[in-house]
Design an enzyme around this catalytic site. Structure first.
Site, PDB file in Angstrom:
ATOM      1  CE  LYS A 114      -0.834  -3.119  -2.250  1.00  0.00           C
ATOM      2  NZ  LYS A 114      -0.334  -2.289  -1.158  1.00  0.00           N
ATOM      3  CE  LYS A 126       0.182   4.826  -0.597  1.00  0.00           C
ATOM      4  NZ  LYS A 126      -0.164   3.542   0.058  1.00  0.00           N
ATOM      5  CG  ASP A 166       1.191   4.416   3.148  1.00  0.00           C
ATOM      6  OD1 ASP A 166       0.996   3.208   2.975  1.00  0.00           O
ATOM      7  OD2 ASP A 166       2.300   4.947   2.943  1.00  0.00           O
ATOM      8  CB  SER A 376      -9.967   0.323   2.730  1.00  0.00           C
ATOM      9  OG  SER A 376      -9.118   0.903   3.679  1.00  0.00           O
TER      10      SER A 376
HETATM   11  P1  NDP Z   1       3.502   3.495  10.159  1.00  0.00           P
HETATM   12  O1  NDP Z   1       3.769   4.930   9.951  1.00  0.00           O
HETATM   13  O2  NDP Z   1       2.466   3.083  11.144  1.00  0.00           O
HETATM   14  O3  NDP Z   1       4.853   2.727  10.543  1.00  0.00           O
HETATM   15  C1  NDP Z   1       5.976   2.722   9.710  1.00  0.00           C
HETATM   16  C2  NDP Z   1       7.113   2.028  10.437  1.00  0.00           C
HETATM   17  O4  NDP Z   1       8.211   1.889   9.539  1.00  0.00           O
HETATM   18  C3  NDP Z   1       7.609   2.823  11.635  1.00  0.00           C
HETATM   19  O5  NDP Z   1       8.112   1.918  12.603  1.00  0.00           O
HETATM   20  C4  NDP Z   1       8.734   3.658  11.003  1.00  0.00           C
HETATM   21  O6  NDP Z   1       9.734   4.060  11.919  1.00  0.00           O
HETATM   22  C5  NDP Z   1       9.317   2.661  10.016  1.00  0.00           C
HETATM   23  N1  NDP Z   1       9.948   3.389   8.917  1.00  0.00           N
HETATM   24  C6  NDP Z   1       9.367   4.314   8.106  1.00  0.00           C
HETATM   25  N2  NDP Z   1      10.261   4.800   7.236  1.00  0.00           N
HETATM   26  C7  NDP Z   1      11.417   4.169   7.508  1.00  0.00           C
HETATM   27  C8  NDP Z   1      12.715   4.233   6.952  1.00  0.00           C
HETATM   28  N3  NDP Z   1      12.997   5.058   5.939  1.00  0.00           N
HETATM   29  N4  NDP Z   1      13.657   3.408   7.483  1.00  0.00           N
HETATM   30  C9  NDP Z   1      13.369   2.568   8.499  1.00  0.00           C
HETATM   31  N5  NDP Z   1      12.170   2.476   9.075  1.00  0.00           N
HETATM   32  C10 NDP Z   1      11.207   3.260   8.576  1.00  0.00           C
HETATM   33  O7  NDP Z   1       3.175   2.905   8.695  1.00  0.00           O
HETATM   34  P2  NDP Z   1       2.431   1.569   8.312  1.00  0.00           P
HETATM   35  O8  NDP Z   1       2.732   0.496   9.299  1.00  0.00           O
HETATM   36  O9  NDP Z   1       1.035   1.901   8.000  1.00  0.00           O
HETATM   37  O10 NDP Z   1       3.125   1.234   6.907  1.00  0.00           O
HETATM   38  C11 NDP Z   1       4.297   0.444   6.797  1.00  0.00           C
HETATM   39  C12 NDP Z   1       4.432  -0.050   5.372  1.00  0.00           C
HETATM   40  O11 NDP Z   1       3.283  -0.847   5.031  1.00  0.00           O
HETATM   41  C13 NDP Z   1       4.532   1.020   4.286  1.00  0.00           C
HETATM   42  O12 NDP Z   1       5.326   0.553   3.233  1.00  0.00           O
HETATM   43  C14 NDP Z   1       3.089   1.119   3.797  1.00  0.00           C
HETATM   44  O13 NDP Z   1       3.016   1.632   2.488  1.00  0.00           O
HETATM   45  C15 NDP Z   1       2.685  -0.335   3.845  1.00  0.00           C
HETATM   46  N6  NDP Z   1       1.249  -0.569   3.880  1.00  0.00           N
HETATM   47  C16 NDP Z   1       0.463  -0.048   4.889  1.00  0.00           C
HETATM   48  C17 NDP Z   1      -0.880  -0.319   4.911  1.00  0.00           C
HETATM   49  C18 NDP Z   1      -1.756   0.126   6.032  1.00  0.00           C
HETATM   50  O14 NDP Z   1      -2.915  -0.302   6.064  1.00  0.00           O
HETATM   51  N7  NDP Z   1      -1.285   0.914   6.976  1.00  0.00           N
HETATM   52  C19 NDP Z   1      -1.533  -1.085   3.822  1.00  0.00           C
HETATM   53  C20 NDP Z   1      -0.608  -1.652   2.871  1.00  0.00           C
HETATM   54  C21 NDP Z   1       0.717  -1.353   2.903  1.00  0.00           C
HETATM   55  P3  NDP Z   1       9.759   5.603  12.420  1.00  0.00           P
HETATM   56  O15 NDP Z   1       8.631   5.723  13.384  1.00  0.00           O
HETATM   57  O16 NDP Z   1      11.097   5.740  13.041  1.00  0.00           O
HETATM   58  O17 NDP Z   1       9.588   6.460  11.193  1.00  0.00           O
END
Ligand code: NDP
Length: 444
Positions: A114, A126, A166, A376
């Site tokens: 990526k 990571k 993350d 970033s």
């Molecule tokens: P957040 O913690 O802000 O949000 C995660 C969301 O996904 C929440 O709504 C959470 O619900 C839900 N979630 C987490 N685990 C589960 C699960 N096992 N089953 C169902 N829902 C789940 O994280 P991000 O938005 O930052 O990250 C989301 C994804 O994007 C991840 O895969 C991350 O690696 C990827 N990502 C993030 C980046 C970033 O800049 N933040 C960059 C690139 C990729 P709940 O609150 O109930 O746990």
């Protein structure tokens, strides 16, 4: 046995119990087969694949902290420094009870390709912990972050390894981590990204992953004679990526009708009111079901099932393997024609294959969510220069980067005779730069 198959078999044998890591390696190696086979003797002699699938280093440590009842708690902490061929290690920290070494290895491995795709000088890493920030007080989160950083600080630095957020790591956690790093080292440097705007953060970093996802989606649609405006979109998750993907999709004229969290999902036929979601998730740290208290016409359903909602476009933005083959079939049956992954590896291998075999437009997370790490890297540039760029300046750079990533994936897929397969395209394009650098740097 081909070199690729041999290496995959070794990865499974030598990394037992790390299913997500095996899955990520398999997907990448399968797409690289064409490239590797053409150079098999050279790569084999240099043990290129053996080096590519083995992290340069994994740091694993204990994280003791005291909870609000005076009880000492102990969590596991990790940093996987996967590959530094093209720059300092860069990749987020995840705080979630499901975190283990295998999950962080899969995420670190994906990050290598990526980061290469962004065109910026950043290697892959990571880290994280099985600490669960949910339900903890601010003081408990601070105690954990300070203890975690006390150990991690020995291995990171602005030119060495630059972690970011993350799952479970947002502005609050980055603030606590940065404060402790500064206190321990005396250095005011760009060692973390996703920082607050008044202490070295970059404008657009908060929005970057979600916005970038929609920029590349828009580019993929345009290249295939379609457009985003007027389309119905389902987004899973309701965290950082989901919220800002929704915001940008709405700005570009799409209607987002669903969001979820790990308990269930909401459906709002009139289009999600994002101000309500931001208040619940960013201010109150509440659950998505609270949306119906403000929007009574919306429907909340407990459990999984978000992919059964009829839509044109699906954006999985929650977590790994949240979209399986049945979900993929349900999406297709309901007329969905495009999927772009905001989360890392949210589609299972079977779901991904189904999308490709059915000629759906599919952009894998490695390319689609690279906007976060790209911004970033822009934050790192601003920190090094002691400058702050305007919102529009950073946003324009982000958009440019996403359009370029699409072009690279599209071009690599065409070069290897698999036009339209952006999974192969992204893997090949990401691989080429890293491998050229590894070959140039000798046996290290
Ligand atoms: P957040 O913690 O802000 O949000 C995660 C969301 O996904 C929440 O709504 C959470 O619900 C839900 N979630 C987490 N685990 C589960 C699960 N096992 N089953 C169902 N829902 C789940 O994280 P991000 O938005 O930052 O990250 C989301 C994804 O994007 C991840 O895969 C991350 O690696 C990827 N990502 C993030 C980046 C970033 O800049 N933040 C960059 C690139 C990729 P709940 O609150 O109930 O746990």
């Amino acid at each position: 046995m081909s070199y690729v198959d041999e290496i995959y078999a070794k990865v499974v044998e030598q990394n037992p119990g790390e299913a997500e890591f095996h899955q990520a390696v398999k997907e990448v190696l399968d797409s690289l087969k064409l490239v590797i086979d053409a150079n098999e003797d050279k790569y084999r002699k240099m043990a290129l694949l053996e080096r590519l699938v083995e992290p340069e280093r994994i740091i694993s440590f204990r994280v003791p902290w005291v909870d609000d009842n005076g009880q000492v708690q102990v969590n596991k902490g990790y940093r996987v420094q996967f590959n530094s061929a093209i720059g300092p290690y860069k990749g987020g920290l995840r705080l979630h009870p499901s975190v283990n070494q295998g999950i962080l290895k899969f995420l670190g491995f994906e990050q290598v390709f990526k980061n290469s795709l962004t065109g910026l000088p950043i290697g892959g890493g990571k880290g994280g912990s099985n600490f669960d920030p949910k339900g903890k007080s601010d003081r408990e989160v601070m105690a954990f972050c300070q203890s975690f950083m006390t150990e991690l600080s020995k291995y990171i630095g602005a030119d060495q390894d630059v972690p970011a957020g993350d799952i479970g790591v947002g502005a609050r956690e980055i603030g606590f981590l940065y404060g402790q790093y500064k206190r321990l080292t005396g250095l005011y440097e760009g060692v973390l990204t996703g920082k607050g705007l008044n202490y070295g953060g970059s404008l657009v970093r908060t929005q970057a992953t979600g916005y970038g996802l929609v920029y590349i989606l828009d580019e993929m649609l345009k290249n295939n004679g379609k457009e985003l405006a007027g389309k119905t979109v389902v987004v899973s998750g309701s965290g950082n990526v989901a919220i800002y993907a929704t915001e940008k999709a709405q700005q570009l004229g799409a209607k987002v009708v669903a969001l979820s969290d790990s308990n269930g999902y909401i459906y709002d036929a009139d289009g999600i009111k994002l101000d309500v979601v931001k208040e619940i998730k960013e201010v109150r740290r509440g659950r998505i079901k609270e949306y119906t208290a403000s929007v009574p016409s919306a429907v909340y359903t407990e459990g999984k099932g978000i992919w059964t909602i009829k839509c044109d476009i699906a954006l999985p933005c929650a977590t790994q393997n949240e979209l399986n083959l049945d979900d993929a079939k349900a999406l297709k049956a309901n007329g969905c024609f495009a999927v772009a992954e905001g989360a890392n590896m949210p589609s299972t291998r079977e779901a991904t294959d189904f999308f490709l075999e059915n000629n759906m437009l599919f952009m894998p997370g490695k390319a689609a969510n690279a906007g976060g790490v790209a911004t970033s890297a822009l934050e790192m540039s601003q920190n090094s220069q002691r400058l702050s760029w305007s919102f529009d300046e950073v946003d324009a750079k982000l958009k440019d980067i996403m359009v370029n990533i699409f072009a690279k994936a599209n071009d690599a897929a065409k070069r290897y005779g698999v036009a339209g397969n952006y999974v192969a395209g992204a893997n090949i394009a990401g691989f080429e730069k890293v491998v050229d650098a590894m070959m140039a740097q000798g046996i290290v």
